[in-house]
Design a protein around this motif. Sequence first.
Motif, PDB file in Angstrom:
ATOM      1  N   PHE A 116       0.825  -1.204   0.000  1.00  0.00           N
ATOM      2  CA  PHE A 116       0.000   0.000   0.000  1.00  0.00           C
ATOM      3  C   PHE A 116       0.859   1.254   0.000  1.00  0.00           C
ATOM      4  O   PHE A 116       0.606   2.203  -0.752  1.00  0.00           O
ATOM      5  N   ALA A 117       1.887   1.286   0.847  1.00  0.00           N
ATOM      6  CA  ALA A 117       2.739   2.469   0.960  1.00  0.00           C
ATOM      7  C   ALA A 117       3.481   2.753  -0.336  1.00  0.00           C
ATOM      8  O   ALA A 117       3.763   3.911  -0.655  1.00  0.00           O
ATOM      9  N   SER A 118       3.803   1.716  -1.085  1.00  0.00           N
ATOM     10  CA  SER A 118       4.460   1.906  -2.375  1.00  0.00           C
ATOM     11  C   SER A 118       3.481   2.436  -3.423  1.00  0.00           C
ATOM     12  O   SER A 118       3.836   3.291  -4.246  1.00  0.00           O
ATOM     13  N   TRP A 119       2.252   1.963  -3.373  1.00  0.00           N
ATOM     14  CA  TRP A 119       1.273   2.322  -4.409  1.00  0.00           C
ATOM     15  C   TRP A 119       0.631   3.683  -4.185  1.00  0.00           C
ATOM     16  O   TRP A 119       0.502   4.474  -5.129  1.00  0.00           O
ATOM     17  N   TYR A 120       0.248   4.016  -2.950  1.00  0.00           N
ATOM     18  CA  TYR A 120      -0.662   5.131  -2.731  1.00  0.00           C
ATOM     19  C   TYR A 120      -0.144   6.471  -3.265  1.00  0.00           C
ATOM     20  O   TYR A 120      -0.855   7.144  -4.022  1.00  0.00           O
ATOM     21  N   PRO A 121       1.046   6.902  -2.931  1.00  0.00           N
ATOM     22  CA  PRO A 121       1.477   8.213  -3.445  1.00  0.00           C
ATOM     23  C   PRO A 121       1.892   8.194  -4.909  1.00  0.00           C
ATOM     24  O   PRO A 121       2.023   9.250  -5.524  1.00  0.00           O
ATOM     25  N   SER A 122       2.079   7.011  -5.471  1.00  0.00           N
ATOM     26  CA  SER A 122       2.606   6.928  -6.841  1.00  0.00           C
ATOM     27  C   SER A 122       1.545   6.660  -7.901  1.00  0.00           C
ATOM     28  O   SER A 122       1.834   6.775  -9.099  1.00  0.00           O
ATOM     29  N   GLU A 123       0.318   6.308  -7.497  1.00  0.00           N
ATOM     30  CA  GLU A 123      -0.741   6.035  -8.473  1.00  0.00           C
ATOM     31  C   GLU A 123      -1.000   7.265  -9.326  1.00  0.00           C
ATOM     32  O   GLU A 123      -1.256   8.356  -8.824  1.00  0.00           O
ATOM     33  N   ARG A 124      -0.962   7.097 -10.636  1.00  0.00           N
ATOM     34  CA  ARG A 124      -1.117   8.229 -11.547  1.00  0.00           C
ATOM     35  C   ARG A 124      -2.558   8.449 -12.001  1.00  0.00           C
ATOM     36  O   ARG A 124      -2.920   9.560 -12.373  1.00  0.00           O
ATOM     37  N   ASP A 125      -3.364   7.415 -11.990  1.00  0.00           N
ATOM     38  CA  ASP A 125      -4.759   7.549 -12.408  1.00  0.00           C
ATOM     39  C   ASP A 125      -5.608   7.812 -11.172  1.00  0.00           C
ATOM     40  O   ASP A 125      -6.012   6.888 -10.469  1.00  0.00           O
ATOM     41  N   THR A 126      -5.852   9.081 -10.901  1.00  0.00           N
ATOM     42  CA  THR A 126      -6.564   9.453  -9.673  1.00  0.00           C
ATOM     43  C   THR A 126      -7.979   9.943  -9.936  1.00  0.00           C
ATOM     44  O   THR A 126      -8.570  10.622  -9.096  1.00  0.00           O
ATOM     45  N   GLU A 162       2.496  11.135   6.799  1.00  0.00           N
ATOM     46  CA  GLU A 162       3.360  11.595   5.717  1.00  0.00           C
ATOM     47  C   GLU A 162       2.934  11.006   4.380  1.00  0.00           C
ATOM     48  O   GLU A 162       3.031  11.665   3.335  1.00  0.00           O
ATOM     49  N   LEU A 163       2.442   9.769   4.402  1.00  0.00           N
ATOM     50  CA  LEU A 163       1.978   9.133   3.171  1.00  0.00           C
ATOM     51  C   LEU A 163       0.794   9.904   2.589  1.00  0.00           C
ATOM     52  O   LEU A 163       0.718  10.133   1.375  1.00  0.00           O
ATOM     53  N   CYS A 164      -0.138  10.312   3.447  1.00  0.00           N
ATOM     54  CA  CYS A 164      -1.268  11.118   2.986  1.00  0.00           C
ATOM     55  C   CYS A 164      -0.792  12.462   2.437  1.00  0.00           C
ATOM     56  O   CYS A 164      -1.332  12.971   1.446  1.00  0.00           O
ATOM     57  N   ALA A 165       0.213  13.044   3.087  1.00  0.00           N
ATOM     58  CA  ALA A 165       0.763  14.307   2.599  1.00  0.00           C
ATOM     59  C   ALA A 165       1.421  14.137   1.231  1.00  0.00           C
ATOM     60  O   ALA A 165       1.275  14.980   0.335  1.00  0.00           O
ATOM     61  N   ARG A 166       2.127  13.045   1.053  1.00  0.00           N
ATOM     62  CA  ARG A 166       2.750  12.775  -0.250  1.00  0.00           C
ATOM     63  C   ARG A 166       1.703  12.547  -1.326  1.00  0.00           C
ATOM     64  O   ARG A 166       1.899  12.920  -2.481  1.00  0.00           O
ATOM     65  N   ARG A 167       0.576  11.955  -0.938  1.00  0.00           N
ATOM     66  CA  ARG A 167      -0.503  11.746  -1.918  1.00  0.00           C
ATOM     67  C   ARG A 167      -1.091  13.080  -2.361  1.00  0.00           C
ATOM     68  O   ARG A 167      -1.282  13.319  -3.557  1.00  0.00           O
ATOM     69  N   MET A 168      -1.409  13.949  -1.435  1.00  0.00           N
ATOM     70  CA  MET A 168      -2.064  15.198  -1.818  1.00  0.00           C
ATOM     71  C   MET A 168      -1.135  16.118  -2.584  1.00  0.00           C
ATOM     72  O   MET A 168      -1.594  16.931  -3.387  1.00  0.00           O
TER      73      MET A 168
END
Length: 272
Positions: A116-126, A162-168
Motif C-alpha cells: 500500500f505504501a508503495s502504491w498510494y502516493p505513486s498512483e497516476r490515475d486518480t 506523511e503518506l497522505c501528505a505525499r498523496r495530496m
Amino acid sequence: MSTDLVDWSSIAATDFPFPAAVPAARLGDELSAMLVSPDPEVRDERAYTAAACWIREGHLDEVLEDLGDTAADRFTHREIQARTFAPLVLRCVLTRGQAAPGTVPETAAERWYAGFASWYPSERDTRGWDDSLGWLHAVAHGADAAAAFGQALPARRTELLELCARRMTAEHTDYRYAQLEDARLAHALSRILLAPGLTAEQATGWLAVVTDALDGGGPGPVPPWAFNTFATLQSLHLHLTRGLADGGVPSHAPVVAARVATVLRLPYHWLA
C-alpha cells in the motif's frame, strides 16, 4: 473463475443475505475475481457491497488473510479498477481484525502495508469517476485504507500521516479533486491523529512534506496538485475544528490547525 456459485441478482435484491451453503474459501475466491471486473455493477454494487457486509459480520473470518493477500497483490495490477478497489478490501479486512482480535495477524497487516505504501502516493490515475468503469477513487479509497492501517499498525501512524501528505502533493496528476477526495483525506488524517500517544511534534511533522512541496511557488495558474493540497487542508481544518461524530477532536487539534492555517495563508493571504 466461474461466477455460478451465487445468484447475485437475488442476493443483491434481498440486501445481501449470506449464502451459508457456499464454502467460505470458494466464496472468497469468487468475490476476489469479481472485484477486478470493469463492470461497476459486478465489482462495486455486488462484489464489494457483499464483501464489506460479510466481512463486517464475521462470515469470512477464516479467509480474511487470503482476501487481504489477494487485494494487496493488486496494487501492481495493470487495470485501474483492480488497483483502486484493493484498498477498500484491505480497509474492511483490517477493520474486522480490530473488531475480532486474532483474525488478522500483525505480520499480514505489515505485509499489506508495504504494498500500500508503495502504491498510494505513486498512483497516476486518480480520477474519481469514469463513465464506463464507475467509481475508481484511488485517493479516497486509499485514504480509507490509511485510516484502517493507522488502527491496525499504531507504530506506522507518523508514516501514514506523511503518506497522505505525499498523496495530496503528488505532482504527477492533472486531476483536480472533484469527488470529495479532499474530505476523505481529511477524515483519514483526523482519524490517525485521534489515536493516543502522538506527540505534538509527531502530529504536525507531516506538514513539512506539504511546505517543502509548496516552497518556491510563485505567480501563475494553480497546478492541480497544489489545488488538491489546499482543498485538503481546508477540509482538514474543518475536521479539526468540528471533530468526528464517532471520535471527537484529536488532542493536538489546536496546534495542527494552527500549522494548517499558516500554510493556507499562502494562497489566502487575507486570512487573519
